[in-house]
Design a protein around this motif. Structure first.
Motif, short mmCIF file in Angstrom:
data_model
loop_
_atom_site.label_atom_id
_atom_site.label_comp_id
_atom_site.label_asym_id
_atom_site.label_seq_id
_atom_site.Cartn_x
_atom_site.Cartn_y
_atom_site.Cartn_z
N GLY A 419 0.84 -1.19 0.00
CA GLY A 419 0.00 0.00 0.00
C GLY A 419 0.88 1.24 0.00
N LEU A 420 0.96 1.92 -1.13
CA LEU A 420 1.80 3.11 -1.25
C LEU A 420 1.01 4.34 -1.67
N GLU A 552 5.24 10.04 -2.61
CA GLU A 552 5.38 11.42 -2.15
C GLU A 552 4.12 12.24 -2.38
N GLU A 553 3.27 11.81 -3.31
CA GLU A 553 2.07 12.56 -3.62
C GLU A 553 0.95 12.22 -2.64
N THR A 580 10.67 5.25 -6.28
CA THR A 580 11.01 4.24 -7.27
C THR A 580 9.96 3.14 -7.26
N MET A 581 10.05 2.21 -8.22
CA MET A 581 9.19 1.04 -8.21
C MET A 581 9.92 -0.08 -7.48
N PRO A 582 9.46 -0.46 -6.30
CA PRO A 582 10.17 -1.47 -5.52
C PRO A 582 10.16 -2.84 -6.21
N HIS A 592 15.99 1.00 2.80
CA HIS A 592 17.23 1.64 2.36
C HIS A 592 17.15 2.01 0.88
N ALA A 593 16.63 1.10 0.06
CA ALA A 593 16.53 1.37 -1.38
C ALA A 593 15.60 2.55 -1.66
N ALA A 594 14.58 2.71 -0.83
CA ALA A 594 13.64 3.83 -1.01
C ALA A 594 14.18 5.13 -0.43
N GLY A 595 15.27 5.05 0.32
CA GLY A 595 15.86 6.26 0.91
C GLY A 595 15.09 6.78 2.10
N ILE A 596 14.47 5.85 2.86
CA ILE A 596 13.68 6.29 4.01
C ILE A 596 14.09 5.56 5.29
N ASP A 597 15.29 4.97 5.29
CA ASP A 597 15.78 4.33 6.50
C ASP A 597 16.59 5.33 7.33
#
Length: 615
Positions: A419-420, A552-553, A580-582, A592-597
């Motif tokens: 869920g994003l 982000e939206e 990004t698309m995980p 970490h890949a999403a830059g939110i760690d």
């Protein structure tokens, strides 16, 4: 009424539908005219309803699924004495209760907002299921559908659910008038095409001429006497029935008749027939609300607990304290943890299977009958039912939704399960409440608060275990937040919720070791948002860094921005979100890949306070 009187009543409903649309200069008279005889016989002979007591527990329930045919419904209300001719002719005008599509916010006799086709039958199924298993009352549910909406998948989710539950207190009347908005419908006047489909879902079906009032009368009687199955009455009708220039003609959908006066004369002129709708039977009052003491589960600080586990345990406790709480799930109860409620309160748990539209519709039907529903599934799958959520808001429905397995933090299952977008879509719903707890005690307290709120309430929960950071006696008012790190020297403020709050705290601790003090806000109430705390943080630190396991939206970052749209200066605002698309990876790798760690948050903070080391 005898046959001639029923025919005359049908003609009156046609005339008044034409008059209402003509007065408004817009509307759907031809769609109303096709179903006029069906409505006349229902109101005159079979509906049991007290218009002075719309909350009477014995009232039958009527749902106009083809909500664009509202002139017909309002004309029937006039014939029943619920409204007068002056109000009828105020149709669609500013301030009128008689809107283009009916809503219970305006009229107490309307069960649910319709007009988004394909929703009336699913919600009717929910009301009928409440009658069978919750209210245990003898009311019947009548749903009038159009043939065009038979193309909606939600209709067949409802048909299967009603057949499976043996809802013999439910009758759907399909107005097969052959013509949709732009031309013929898929099956035209092939009644058996519709009947075969309903029979496949274990419905009793009756095919009739929808303009033969005696045949209609017999069909309704047969539906009432049928046991063990819901009934579908498939009625062949003509759109624009009764007026030569409109009858069964294309291109007239959603338009007032060109010569209303001539049409009224052809239909026999204005009448004022009054129909005496049958009184409902005396039944026991609706269920009482909960009278027990709520004893929420408690966890000690430092325990590792998934918020979905806390949701299941807290919901079970709420169900113990309150007899009006019911739970629904989309066949993922072992994951959402609603199965804990099912084991403790099996009579108030409803398995809706993988049919999210029907699950939300059932919750809306339950809420209409006075119950407090909690419906849960993966956050990602609520997108499938979003139109039902939107329409529930228009109805003023009070339902609780739980979206579990939110964000990239679910790990290896990949993007189809993540869920994003859920925060954005739930924030956009009028009057909604959106909550995103970060630990078990907070989840339990917020869930308990939602029971008495109005409107759509959304609680976002997570798959993985996270540390308990709040004591069991902490309070979390809706619209509030918690400041977890703060000093007079803070260089910036990190705003997070749920999974990313724990990453933010870890980042703050790492930055503190580098003499970079930062403030951390737990924005658990995403809507309404705590504007005062955010504004104070902006004044004190000058910069806000939002971190969310969401696109982000429309999510947390936009919620924070809303606090500064009153004309005051907007602070420096930087957002970390999933851009990004995980793929498939462990939860830690995903963050970490999403830059939110924590590492990414700390790196961003260093740049923002100009402490990054330039090689």
């Amino acid at each position: 009424m005898n046959t001639d009187e029923l025919v005359a009543l049908g003609q009156q409903l046609r005339v008044d539908s034409v008059r209402a649309a003509a007065a408004a200069g817009s509307g759907h008279p031809t769609s109303s005219m096709s179903a006029a005889d069906l409505m006349a016989v229902l109101f005159a002979h079979h509906l049991r309803y007290d218009f002075d007591r719309p909350d009477h527990p014995g009232n039958d329930r009527f749902v106009l699924s083809k909500g664009h045919a509202s002139p017909l419904l309002y004309s029937a209300y006039k014939a029943a004495g619920a409204l007068d001719d002056e109000e009828l002719l105020g149709f669609r005008k500013l301030g009128s209760r008689l809107e283009g599509h009916p809503t219970p916010q305006r009229l107490p006799w309307v069960e649910t907002a319709t007009g988004s086709l394909g929703q009336g039958l699913p919600i009717g199924v929910g009301i009928a299921l409440a009658g069978k298993r919750l209210d245990r009352a003898d009311y019947r549910v009548w749903v009038l559908c159009g043939d065009s909406e038979m193309a909606e998948g939600s209709i067949w989710e409802a048909a299967e659910h009603a057949g499976y539950e043996h809802l013999d207190n439910l009758t759907v009347i399909v107005d097969v008038n052959r013509l949709g908005q732009r031309g013929p419908t898929r099956h035209g006047h092939d009644l058996d095409a519709y009947a075969r489909r309903f029979r496949a879902f274990d419905w009793h079906t009756i095919e009739i001429d929808g303009h033969d009032v005696d045949a209609i009368d017999r069909a309704y009687g047969e539906a009432i006497s049928t046991t063990g199955q819901p009934t579908a009455i498939i009625a062949r009708t003509l759109k624009g029935k009764g007026v030569h220039d409109t009858e069964d003609r294309e291109g007239l959908h959603g338009k007032p008749l060109k010569d209303a006066d001539e049409a009224i004369e052809e239909l026999g002129g204005v009448r004022d027939i009054r129909v005496r709708v049958h009184e409902p039977p005396s039944v026991r009052p609706l269920h009482a609300g909960g009278a027990g003491t709520l004893e929420l589960p408690r966890w000690d600080k430092g325990e590792q607990v998934a918020t979905r586990d806390a949701y299941g345990r807290a919901l079970t406790a709420l169900g113990t304290a309150r007899g009006d709480v019911v739970a629904l799930d989309g066949e993922v109860g072992d994951s959402t943890r609603s199965e804990l409620f099912a084991k403790e309160h099996p009579d108030r748990f409803f398995e809706c299977y993988i049919a999210e539209q029907q699950m939300i519709a059932t919750a809306v039907g339950f809420a209409r009958r006075g119950w407090v529903p909690y419906a849960s599934t993966f956050a990602a799958f609520l997108t499938r039912a979003y139109d039902f959520v939107r329409m529930a808001s228009i109805s003023g429905s009070g339902i609780n939704l739980n979206g579990s397995h939110a964000g990239v933090a679910i790990g290896q299952d990949g993007p189809s399960q993540m869920g994003l977008e859920d925060l954005a879509m739930m924030r956009a719903v009028h009057g909604s409440t959106v909550l995103y707890p970060s630990d078990a005690n907070q989840t339990a307290k917020l869930l308990a608060e939602t029971a008495d709120l109005d409107g759509i309430r959304y609680l976002r929960t997570s798959r993985g275990a996270t540390p308990v950071i709040y004591g069991p006696d902490e309070e979390f008012p809706v619209g509030g937040s918690k400041v977890l790190r703060s000093s007079g020297d803070d260089r910036l403020t990190i705003v997070a919720a749920g999974v990313t709050l724990h990453e933010a705290l870890a980042a703050a601790d790492a930055l503190a070791e580098e003499d970079i003090p930062v403030r951390v806000i737990d924005l658990y109430s995403v809507k309404p948002v705590d504007r005062a705390t955010l504004r104070r943080a902006a004044e004190d630190t000058g910069c806000l860094l939002t971190v969310e396991d969401h696109r982000e939206e429309g999510g947390l970052g936009d919620a924070v921005l809303d606090a500064f749209l009153d004309g005051r200066p907007v602070p420096r605002l930087v957002r970390l979100a999933v851009r990004t698309m995980p793929g498939s990876a462990s939860p830690a790798e995903q963050l970490h890949a999403a830059g939110i760690d924590a590492e990414s948050i700390a790196a961003s903070a260093r740049l923002l306070v100009e402490e990054a080391v330039v090689p």
